[in-house]
Design a protein around this motif. Sequence first.
Motif, PDB file in Angstrom:
ATOM      1  N   TRP A   1       0.814  -1.205   0.000  1.00  0.00           N
ATOM      2  CA  TRP A   1       0.000   0.000   0.000  1.00  0.00           C
ATOM      3  C   TRP A   1       0.854   1.264   0.000  1.00  0.00           C
ATOM      4  N   ASP A   2       2.037   1.187   0.584  1.00  0.00           N
ATOM      5  CA  ASP A   2       2.910   2.366   0.575  1.00  0.00           C
ATOM      6  C   ASP A   2       3.275   2.770  -0.848  1.00  0.00           C
ATOM      7  N   GLN A   3       3.622   1.779  -1.656  1.00  0.00           N
ATOM      8  CA  GLN A   3       3.975   2.077  -3.043  1.00  0.00           C
ATOM      9  C   GLN A   3       2.764   2.557  -3.823  1.00  0.00           C
ATOM     10  N   ILE A   4       1.605   1.988  -3.528  1.00  0.00           N
ATOM     11  CA  ILE A   4       0.385   2.413  -4.214  1.00  0.00           C
ATOM     12  C   ILE A   4       0.071   3.870  -3.890  1.00  0.00           C
ATOM     13  N   VAL A   5       0.167   4.224  -2.599  1.00  0.00           N
ATOM     14  CA  VAL A   5      -0.108   5.604  -2.201  1.00  0.00           C
ATOM     15  C   VAL A   5       0.946   6.545  -2.788  1.00  0.00           C
TER      16      VAL A   5
END
Length: 280
Positions: free
Chosen positions: A38-42
């Motif tokens: 999710w960090d990379q997605i955000v």
Amino acid sequence: MKTRSIERTRLVPHTVDGVTEMVLDTETIEVPAPPRDWDQIVRTAVTIGATLLVTVALVWSTSAIGGLLAMSVVAVIAYAAGVAFDLTWIMCMAVEWLLRSDPERAKAPRRAGRWALAVSMAAVFAHGYVFDQMVVGAVGAAVSALAKGGWTIAMRVHARPLDSRTQQWVAKRRAALDGKLAMIPIQRELQRGEAVLDAERRSLTSDPDRGSADPDCGSDPQSGSASPLPTLAGPMTVKDAVRTARDSGITDPDAVLRYVHKVADANARPDTVGRYLRSA
């Protein structure tokens, strides 16, 4: 637990008519699926959002400032000039991003970008003021500020802060590499200069007629004789010069004429030299 299917290929023995060969066999297996990052997605979403904000700000500012400038110049030129206002601080942000690992060098583009943003916002507000739409001008000016703020946040998301010692280490490594890169054009310039000086030196010291660096001695390659030409001791007449060349073994009329032009008379006529040469 979530799983995902993958294909795996391996070599297996396969026998036909008693002959065994190793062949490829493909099988599908289930492996645990990694958790969603999710960090990379955000991070990706923030970058896309910042890019959209900058694009919207560029279009809006160009429209507003171009409309303002179109009051006094051709519309095409006005809108082309309007692009420069927002494009300037966008370029400054790009340079700031490239220099993100060098805080000292990044200060200049950051400061220039803020000034460029202020000028762009003032121009957008002036457009609303001229057309008696001050609220629209103020809101439109805020678009560029929001875009720059969004891109600044995106850069902070991607930034990798360094501690003081690591920053000094990076600076020293970069300085050493930059020194080597800077020497490339300098060495190229020095080599060009050396080549020019060498060519100039050869042109000043060489003798195009005899191919010798000494104009008073040496052999004449076109005379047919390898005997050295005599050293000049004083003024010489055309007849004496012809006799001297003949005594030195020079028999070619053109070579004798060149020698006479050099040591006696630069305007000596070929027929005169030829007559003296035949009678010598």
